[in-house]
Motif scaffolding. Structure first.
Motif, PDB file in Angstrom:
ATOM      1  N   ASN A 110     -11.358  -1.016 -12.250  1.00 53.30           N
ATOM      2  CA  ASN A 110     -12.099   0.190 -11.894  1.00 53.30           C
ATOM      3  C   ASN A 110     -11.530   1.464 -12.507  1.00 53.30           C
ATOM      4  O   ASN A 110     -12.223   2.480 -12.599  1.00 53.30           O
ATOM      5  N   GLY A 111     -10.256   1.437 -12.866  1.00 57.50           N
ATOM      6  CA  GLY A 111      -9.606   2.651 -13.337  1.00 57.50           C
ATOM      7  C   GLY A 111      -9.124   3.539 -12.201  1.00 57.50           C
ATOM      8  O   GLY A 111      -8.617   4.633 -12.431  1.00 57.50           O
ATOM      9  N   TRP A 112      -9.266   3.095 -10.983  1.00 56.20           N
ATOM     10  CA  TRP A 112      -8.778   3.795  -9.806  1.00 56.20           C
ATOM     11  C   TRP A 112      -8.363   2.772  -8.759  1.00 56.20           C
ATOM     12  O   TRP A 112      -8.788   1.620  -8.811  1.00 56.20           O
ATOM     13  N   TYR A 113      -7.526   3.204  -7.839  1.00 59.29           N
ATOM     14  CA  TYR A 113      -7.125   2.315  -6.749  1.00 59.29           C
ATOM     15  C   TYR A 113      -7.456   2.963  -5.412  1.00 59.29           C
ATOM     16  O   TYR A 113      -7.496   4.180  -5.266  1.00 59.29           O
ATOM     17  N   ARG A 114      -7.680   2.114  -4.422  1.00 58.68           N
ATOM     18  CA  ARG A 114      -8.114   2.528  -3.101  1.00 58.68           C
ATOM     19  C   ARG A 114      -6.902   2.650  -2.178  1.00 58.68           C
ATOM     20  O   ARG A 114      -6.015   1.782  -2.177  1.00 58.68           O
ATOM     21  N   THR A 115      -6.857   3.713  -1.382  1.00 56.83           N
ATOM     22  CA  THR A 115      -5.779   3.943  -0.412  1.00 56.83           C
ATOM     23  C   THR A 115      -6.365   4.119   0.980  1.00 56.83           C
ATOM     24  O   THR A 115      -7.393   4.787   1.144  1.00 56.83           O
ATOM     25  N   ASN A 116      -5.727   3.516   1.961  1.00 59.86           N
ATOM     26  CA  ASN A 116      -5.980   3.814   3.363  1.00 59.86           C
ATOM     27  C   ASN A 116      -4.698   4.426   3.903  1.00 59.86           C
ATOM     28  O   ASN A 116      -3.680   3.744   4.055  1.00 59.86           O
ATOM     29  N   HIS A 117      -4.744   5.737   4.158  1.00 59.24           N
ATOM     30  CA  HIS A 117      -3.545   6.489   4.524  1.00 59.24           C
ATOM     31  C   HIS A 117      -3.594   6.791   6.016  1.00 59.24           C
ATOM     32  O   HIS A 117      -4.468   7.521   6.490  1.00 59.24           O
ATOM     33  N   LEU A 118      -2.634   6.234   6.740  1.00 60.58           N
ATOM     34  CA  LEU A 118      -2.626   6.366   8.206  1.00 60.58           C
ATOM     35  C   LEU A 118      -1.361   7.055   8.679  1.00 60.58           C
ATOM     36  O   LEU A 118      -0.282   6.888   8.095  1.00 60.58           O
ATOM     37  N   LYS A 119      -1.530   7.822   9.745  1.00 61.13           N
ATOM     38  CA  LYS A 119      -0.409   8.520  10.353  1.00 61.13           C
ATOM     39  C   LYS A 119      -0.507   8.406  11.865  1.00 61.13           C
ATOM     40  O   LYS A 119      -1.607   8.390  12.423  1.00 61.13           O
ATOM     41  N   THR A 120       0.642   8.334  12.501  1.00 63.37           N
ATOM     42  CA  THR A 120       0.670   8.323  13.965  1.00 63.37           C
ATOM     43  C   THR A 120       1.876   9.110  14.447  1.00 63.37           C
ATOM     44  O   THR A 120       2.909   9.183  13.761  1.00 63.37           O
ATOM     45  N   THR A 121       1.729   9.734  15.607  1.00 63.43           N
ATOM     46  CA  THR A 121       2.852  10.374  16.282  1.00 63.43           C
ATOM     47  C   THR A 121       2.874   9.904  17.729  1.00 63.43           C
ATOM     48  O   THR A 121       1.850   9.504  18.283  1.00 63.43           O
TER      49      THR A 121
END
Length: 658
Positions: free
Chosen positions: A302-313
């Motif tokens: 694809n020429g790009w990559y997929r990210t799932n960016h998660l944060k928790t506190t």
């Protein structure tokens, strides 16, 4: 004498990574039905160490490190993890960073394994939990330096120093470790396992096939300040930094996993003759966890990559008050916490590293989970009977930022009663009856993919535990049985691609024994067996509950050939996993058996080394099944990719103390 070093239900284990931690001895407090480990050399992967040591615990293999645990087939929010009174959550909805991965294992003092709904001090202890206590700073100056190396280019260095005076005591500990990809018994690395089984888009690109499996750095610091003879201020900080962790049977790998844990506590002892202790503690933790496809073929295509960016506190405030009134040990407390959790998707151009703005979307709406609770416990001995009772009242609100999502409010009362009858000095029986609840988490309520179900009810566990223990100079023997009734159990429906409430039953038993054959030779054995069944299933549907491992056990011979020097031969084995939930993506797993060898030699009081071999005969086997609540790779059909365990692994560890 060796029988004083290695207890009943712990085999001194050699696990995946060549690092060591010392844990105090496993014992059963039958009034709380707990087990705590002793004198074990365990890896930085706490899940691996616990599953090798405690019969009720199984491991879910996800990677070379940061693996997850089950307690009697229960995982995720069905069990709780607390470290020094600080409740911990991970950020990844796919369990790449379980709570146990955020702990500096080399600094663990002891672990209490709670089996069943018998913890009223912590929010959400539905079916079990871990209470982990780390080492306290000392006044005398001391420390240690450790070096570990092993197969697949495993390397670790760690150092700890502690000391102080009458006013302040300080402890600082740090470690750094990394490893190449382990090979299974067939000689396949993590990437090769993926490339043999996964569909083309999720295979690893050729330039990344030989990359490291992970890099991890940890730092822990504590300072205890004496205010008066009976008052102390306690400060603590823990930082973990894991980079480029490969998850071969998932669609994504962890770009990094960074966590910080801070706490401040004020402890007051001996307030009056009956008011024994007051402890007020505030804690805060945060986790930053992006996972992506940059190393997979889909990024090159694809020429790009997929990210799932998660944060928790997670932040909380807990007040505990302890009293001794006419022989009754009383504990009263208040507990409040707020957790946030959120995630977003985005695509990044491979060539430039720029995020594509149009690709940004929500994977998990920012959600706050607020809990307020009051709890109480009482302990008392009446002749040969030891009795403990506890209760907890919870009020929980879950509020999503997305106003189109339903806000949820849950109330629950948890209670338990544990009794021990001491038949004589060496024999006792114990009985526990308890009920506890846990609320759905934001993933189960609001996740975009798989779809959350905002109408979920909280799960309630009603459980009975019964056990017997024999402990004398010749042997230690324990057997425990349990029967757990789960109402509105939160369960993933693969067909509907969402979560539902069902009723289910889990029951089983654990057996552990140590036979002190001679002063130098101890034989340790342990086994566990459990059954999980769905209630009231539709005709033709699978009745088996997921994540219920088959009969498993091990036997170990431990020979103390000189003072503080032990040689261990261990056999671990598992029956075939043929009772599984096919409707939820599980599959049959073959039976297996492996042999481990280890020698720990004390050169003197300041220096010892360990040399060991795990999986001596290089067997190929899979420990973990493929329940669909984890997003795992398919093999081009309806089958889900199994991840094999490491093959033959040789390691050594050197420890210098001062």
């Amino acid at each position: 004498m060796y029988k004083k070093i290695i207890p009943l239900s712990l085999t001194v284990v050699a696990v995946l990574n060549a690092s060591e931690i010392q844990l105090p001895k496993i014992s059963i407090e039958s009034t709380t039905i707990t087990e705590v480990s002793q004198e074990a050399q365990l890896s930085a992967d706490l899940a691996q160490a616990l599953s090798s040591s405690v019969p009720s615990i199984d491991m879910n293999r996800r990677s070379g490190i940061a693996n997850d645990i089950y307690i009697r087939g229960q995982k995720r929010d069905n069990i709780s993890v607390d470290v020094d009174g600080t409740k911990i959550f991970g950020a990844c909805p796919n369990r790449m960073d379980p709570p146990t991965s955020h702990i500096v294992t080399s600094q663990i003092e002891d672990i209490e394994v709670i089996e069943g709904p018998y913890d009223v001090e912590n929010f959400g202890t539905l079916s079990g939990g871990l209470k982990i206590t780390t080492k306290e700073p000392t006044k005398d100056l001391n420390g240690e330096v450790t070096f570990g190396v092993g197969s697949w280019n495993y390397r670790k260095v760690g150092a700890t120093v502690s000391g102080g005076n009458d006013f302040i005591r300080v402890l600082i500990s740090g470690s750094s470790e990394s490893s190449d990809q382990y090979e299974d018994g067939d000689g396949n690395t993590l990437a090769e396992q993926t490339n043999l089984k996964a569909t083309t888009p999720f295979k690893y690109q050729s330039q990344y096939e030989d990359m490291e499996a992970y890099k991890k750095k940890s730092l822990m610091a504590k300072a205890y300040i004496t205010v008066t003879d009976d008052q102390e201020l306690r400060l603590s900080m823990t930082n973990n930094r894991s980079d480029d962790v490969l998850y071969p049977n998932s669609k994504m790998d962890a770009a990094y996993d960074y966590s910080n844990i801070y706490s401040i506590a004020y402890d007051v002892q001996n307030i009056s003759d009956i008011y024994k202790n007051l402890n007020l503690k505030y804690y805060y933790s945060d986790v930053d966890h992006p996972m992506d496809t940059r190393y997979r073929n889909t990024a090159a295509t694809n020429g790009w990559y997929r990210t799932n960016h998660l944060k928790t506190t997670m932040q909380g405030l807990k007040l505990k008050n302890s009293f001794d009134v006419y022989g009754y040990n009383l504990l009263f407390g208040l507990d409040g916490s707020r957790r946030t959790w959120e995630g977003k998707y985005y695509n990044t151009t491979v060539a430039t590293g720029a995020v594509i703005p149009a690709s940004i979307s929500t994977s998990l709406t920012h959600t706050e989970t607020e809990n307020m609770a009051a709890f109480a416990k009482v302990e008392k001995t009446f002749g040969d009977f030891d009795i403990e009772a506890g209760a907890r009242l919870d009020d929980t609100e879950i509020t999503p930022d997305d106003v189109s999502k339903r806000k949820r409010d849950y109330d629950a009362i948890s209670a338990n009663l544990l009794t021990t009858y001491n038949l004589n000095e060496t024999n006792k029986i114990f009985l526990g009856v308890g009920q506890a609840s846990r609320v759905p988490d934001p993933r189960e309520l609001y996740l975009v993919s798989p779809s959350g179900n905002e109408d979920l009810e909280q799960t309630t566990n009603t459980e009975v535990d019964l056990g017997y223990e024999l402990n004398n100079n010749m042997m230690n023997f324990k057997v425990k049985a349990f029967y757990s009734m789960l109402e509105d159990y939160i369960y993933f429906n693969k067909t509907a691609n969402t979560f539902n409430n069902i009723d289910a039953t889990v029951y089983g038993a654990e057996l552990s024994t140590s036979i002190y054959a001679t002063d130098a030779l101890t034989v340790d054995m342990k086994a566990s067996y459990k059954v999980g069944e769905k209630d009231d299933v539709a005709p033709g549907a699978d009745e088996d509950l997921a994540d219920i491992a088959p009969l498993r056990g091990d036997i170990a011979l431990n020979y103390e050939y000189m003072t503080n020097s032990v040689a261990t031969l261990e056999v671990q084995a598992s029956d075939k996993w043929d009772d599984f939930d096919a409707d939820s993506g599980e599959q049959e797993l073959d039976s297996w058996a492996i042999v481990n060898l280890k020698v720990k030699h004390a050169v003197n009081k300041n220096f010892d080394f360990t040399l060991g071999v795990n999986n001596l005969f290089d067997e190929t086997y899979a420990l973990s099944n493929t329940y669909a609540d984890l997003i795992l790779l398919t093999t081009g059909s309806t089958d889900t990719m199994l991840l094999n365990e490491p093959g033959r692994y040789i390691y050594t560890n050197l420890t210098f103390k001062f």
